[in-house]
Write a protein that holds these residues in place. Structure first.
Motif, PDB file in Angstrom:
ATOM      1  N   GLY A 188       0.713  -1.185  -0.176  1.00 22.90           N
ATOM      2  CA  GLY A 188       0.151   0.064  -0.040  1.00 22.90           C
ATOM      3  C   GLY A 188       0.844   1.215   0.088  1.00 22.90           C
ATOM      4  O   GLY A 188       0.560   1.992  -0.855  1.00 22.90           O
ATOM      5  N   ALA A 189       1.881   1.330   0.973  1.00 23.47           N
ATOM      6  CA  ALA A 189       2.874   2.506   0.947  1.00 23.47           C
ATOM      7  C   ALA A 189       3.350   2.773  -0.268  1.00 23.47           C
ATOM      8  O   ALA A 189       3.748   3.736  -0.912  1.00 23.47           O
ATOM      9  N   SER A 190       4.030   1.657  -0.853  1.00 20.49           N
ATOM     10  CA  SER A 190       4.708   1.742  -2.221  1.00 20.49           C
ATOM     11  C   SER A 190       3.781   2.065  -3.455  1.00 20.49           C
ATOM     12  O   SER A 190       4.005   3.289  -4.159  1.00 20.49           O
ATOM     13  N   ALA A 191       2.688   1.763  -3.416  1.00 16.15           N
ATOM     14  CA  ALA A 191       1.696   2.135  -4.418  1.00 16.15           C
ATOM     15  C   ALA A 191       1.264   3.541  -4.175  1.00 16.15           C
ATOM     16  O   ALA A 191       0.928   4.242  -5.351  1.00 16.15           O
ATOM     17  N   ALA A 192       1.336   4.024  -2.940  1.00 22.03           N
ATOM     18  CA  ALA A 192       0.770   5.511  -2.875  1.00 22.03           C
ATOM     19  C   ALA A 192       1.817   6.368  -3.386  1.00 22.03           C
ATOM     20  O   ALA A 192       1.448   7.566  -3.683  1.00 22.03           O
ATOM     21  N   GLU A 193       3.156   5.938  -3.137  1.00 17.77           N
ATOM     22  CA  GLU A 193       4.000   6.830  -3.814  1.00 17.77           C
ATOM     23  C   GLU A 193       4.172   6.917  -5.259  1.00 17.77           C
ATOM     24  O   GLU A 193       4.876   7.335  -5.926  1.00 17.77           O
ATOM     25  N   ARG A 194       3.375   5.942  -5.790  1.00 22.52           N
ATOM     26  CA  ARG A 194       3.487   5.773  -7.425  1.00 22.52           C
ATOM     27  C   ARG A 194       2.065   6.580  -7.819  1.00 22.52           C
ATOM     28  O   ARG A 194       1.208   5.753  -8.212  1.00 22.52           O
ATOM     29  N   GLY A 195       2.136   7.827  -7.674  1.00 22.38           N
ATOM     30  CA  GLY A 195       0.986   8.725  -8.329  1.00 22.38           C
ATOM     31  C   GLY A 195      -0.212   8.508  -7.314  1.00 22.38           C
ATOM     32  O   GLY A 195      -1.335   8.525  -7.803  1.00 22.38           O
ATOM     33  N   GLY A 196      -0.217   8.090  -6.054  1.00 21.01           N
ATOM     34  CA  GLY A 196      -1.176   8.209  -5.389  1.00 21.01           C
ATOM     35  C   GLY A 196      -2.068   6.862  -5.519  1.00 21.01           C
ATOM     36  O   GLY A 196      -3.306   6.882  -5.329  1.00 21.01           O
ATOM     37  N   ARG A 197      -1.469   5.927  -6.092  1.00 20.47           N
ATOM     38  CA  ARG A 197      -2.204   4.518  -6.309  1.00 20.47           C
ATOM     39  C   ARG A 197      -2.631   4.052  -4.962  1.00 20.47           C
ATOM     40  O   ARG A 197      -1.976   4.345  -4.005  1.00 20.47           O
ATOM     41  N   TYR A 198      -3.459   2.869  -5.140  1.00 20.29           N
ATOM     42  CA  TYR A 198      -3.659   1.788  -3.940  1.00 20.29           C
ATOM     43  C   TYR A 198      -3.211   0.605  -4.332  1.00 20.29           C
ATOM     44  O   TYR A 198      -3.114   0.207  -5.578  1.00 20.29           O
ATOM     45  N   PHE A 199      -2.954  -0.208  -3.254  1.00 15.58           N
ATOM     46  CA  PHE A 199      -2.955  -1.792  -3.328  1.00 15.58           C
ATOM     47  C   PHE A 199      -3.840  -2.152  -2.294  1.00 15.58           C
ATOM     48  O   PHE A 199      -3.823  -2.046  -1.287  1.00 15.58           O
TER      49      PHE A 199
ATOM     50  N   ALA B 200      -1.498   6.055 -16.642  1.00 19.90           N
ATOM     51  CA  ALA B 200      -1.734   6.994 -15.633  1.00 19.90           C
ATOM     52  C   ALA B 200      -3.014   6.742 -15.016  1.00 19.90           C
ATOM     53  O   ALA B 200      -3.225   7.142 -13.935  1.00 19.90           O
ATOM     54  N   ARG B 201      -4.121   6.313 -15.743  1.00 24.09           N
ATOM     55  CA  ARG B 201      -5.442   6.297 -15.255  1.00 24.09           C
ATOM     56  C   ARG B 201      -5.457   5.174 -14.478  1.00 24.09           C
ATOM     57  O   ARG B 201      -6.815   4.634 -14.217  1.00 24.09           O
ATOM     58  N   CYS B 202      -4.582   4.132 -14.476  1.00 22.64           N
ATOM     59  CA  CYS B 202      -4.785   3.021 -13.909  1.00 22.64           C
ATOM     60  C   CYS B 202      -4.501   3.187 -12.372  1.00 22.64           C
ATOM     61  O   CYS B 202      -3.541   3.540 -11.804  1.00 22.64           O
ATOM     62  N   LYS B 203      -5.721   3.361 -11.481  1.00 19.73           N
ATOM     63  CA  LYS B 203      -5.536   3.838 -10.213  1.00 19.73           C
ATOM     64  C   LYS B 203      -5.200   2.976  -9.063  1.00 19.73           C
ATOM     65  O   LYS B 203      -4.873   3.393  -7.984  1.00 19.73           O
ATOM     66  N   GLY B 204      -5.053   1.681  -9.321  1.00 19.16           N
ATOM     67  CA  GLY B 204      -4.542   0.587  -8.442  1.00 19.16           C
ATOM     68  C   GLY B 204      -4.943  -0.856  -8.694  1.00 19.16           C
ATOM     69  O   GLY B 204      -5.752  -0.998  -9.698  1.00 19.16           O
ATOM     70  N   ILE B 205      -4.422  -1.709  -7.785  1.00 20.13           N
ATOM     71  CA  ILE B 205      -4.460  -2.970  -7.796  1.00 20.13           C
ATOM     72  C   ILE B 205      -5.186  -3.614  -6.555  1.00 20.13           C
ATOM     73  O   ILE B 205      -4.727  -3.236  -5.612  1.00 20.13           O
ATOM     74  N   THR B 206      -6.107  -4.601  -6.822  1.00 18.06           N
ATOM     75  CA  THR B 206      -6.772  -5.110  -5.683  1.00 18.06           C
ATOM     76  C   THR B 206      -6.722  -6.763  -5.746  1.00 18.06           C
ATOM     77  O   THR B 206      -7.054  -7.005  -7.164  1.00 18.06           O
ATOM     78  N   VAL B 207      -5.969  -7.427  -5.055  1.00 23.86           N
ATOM     79  CA  VAL B 207      -5.837  -8.723  -5.003  1.00 23.86           C
ATOM     80  C   VAL B 207      -7.247  -9.502  -4.371  1.00 23.86           C
ATOM     81  O   VAL B 207      -7.755  -8.963  -3.463  1.00 23.86           O
ATOM     82  N   TRP B 208      -7.508 -10.647  -4.880  1.00 24.13           N
ATOM     83  CA  TRP B 208      -8.936 -11.191  -4.363  1.00 24.13           C
ATOM     84  C   TRP B 208      -8.629 -12.347  -3.339  1.00 24.13           C
ATOM     85  O   TRP B 208      -9.100 -13.133  -3.398  1.00 24.13           O
TER      86      TRP B 208
END
Ligand code: XIL
Length: 299
Positions: free
Chosen positions: A4-15, A257-265
């Motif tokens: 999560g912290a790493s994704a946030a540093e990549r353009g405010g994405r989420y994991f 750029a518009r890929c805002k994040g990844i959710t694992v199931w």
């Protein structure tokens, strides 16, 4: 660092991850959840059978527990899902025509209103297109109420929660050349042209390995994004969790750029709906698998 912290540093994405309410008392589970993830999707608790088990009687306890757990820790919530042919309560399965249309719209309105301001994104409609080469809608009781049922659901969700971002979510829309992908693309294009309120497309991305993680996945993500919607990888799991496939999916999202994040199931393989395929980032003991390291390194 963490996912999560790493994704946030990549353009405010989420994991993020799917979460099951009945596991929130499992400390091994919540330890990983709270450490690694900054987004959650209730795995079953916001589905129609869970939230409206009897017609007109709404039940939000388990969903509220997940939302409370997430929001008190600064995790964003994806609502899943307001309208779907599957996991309908018995009463809805037996309805048709205008009665079903009204019941569906009432469901969308009630549930979106209950969670107003707490859910960042809604999967308003899930899995409305058919597999295979037809490019047609999936036959379902909802589809039989009229081809405009999808836009009606989006308009109802927008009226109930104007600030939520409204997504269409599906599987097998990963390969840009597939008829199903093209059909969903044309629907989103049509909605944007006609002003139907749609903000995002979710690609479930339940992969069986190299065979259906397509080399043109990045093209699919960027093509949807070019229509003026965000894209989300909403339910990622990959048979046997090959590190290279997880790395490629992560890099593809980061490239758009518009890929805002990844959710694992799910968190651990033992939590997965495909547990026999060990498709997730943590093993049953909660240890990080090679795919975890591949994702974190890519982020
Ligand atoms: C699955 C859940 O993981 C299972 O626990 C449940 O029994 C069935 O549904 N596409 C979706 C998800 O949109 O809601 C599904 O989740 C997996 C496929």
């Amino acid at each position: 660092s963490t996912l999560g912290a790493s994704a946030a540093e990549r353009g405010g994405r989420y994991f993020g991850t799917a979460v099951a309410a009945n596991k929130l008392n499992d400390s091994a589970y919540t330890t990983i959840l709270n450490r690694e993830f900054n987004q959650v999707t209730p795995e079953n608790e916001m589905k129609i059978d869970a939230t409206e088990p009897q017609r007109g009687q709404f039940s939000y306890g388990n969903a509220d527990r997940i939302v409370q757990h997430a929001r008190s820790r600064g995790m964003q919530v994806r609502g899943h899902t307001l309208a779907w042919h599957s996991q309908q309560p018995g009463w809805m399965q037996s309805l048709s025509g205008s009665t079903l249309r009204q019941a569906m719209l009432n469901h969308v309105t009630q549930v979106a209103t209950h969670f107003r301001g707490q859910v960042t994104w809604w999967d308003v409609v899930n899995e409305a297109y058919a597999d295979g080469s037809s490019g047609a809608r999936r036959d379902s009781n909802l589809q039989r109420t009229g081809n405009d049922w999808i836009e009606a659901a989006f308009r109802a969700a927008d009226a109930a929660d104007p600030n939520a971002q409204l997504c269409y979510n599906d599987y097998n829309i990963d390969n840009w050349n597939d008829a199903k992908t093209q059909a969903v693309y044309r629907m989103v294009q049509d909605f944007k042209q006609r002003g139907v309120p749609i903000d995002c497309v979710g690609l479930q991305s339940h992969f069986t390995g190299g065979s259906n993680y397509p080399s043109n996945y990045r093209t699919t993500l960027s093509s949807f994004a070019a229509l003026g919607v965000d894209v989300h990888i909403t339910e990622l799991d990959i048979r046997n969790a090959p590190a290279d496939a997880y790395r490629n999916v992560t890099n593809d999202c980061l490239a758009v750029a518009r890929c805002k994040g990844i959710t694992v199931w799910g968190i651990r393989d033992s939590d997965s709906w495909r547990s026999g395929e060990s498709p997730l980032l943590f093993n049953g003991s909660g240890q990080k698998k090679p795919a975890y390291d591949a994702v974190l390194t890519a982020l």
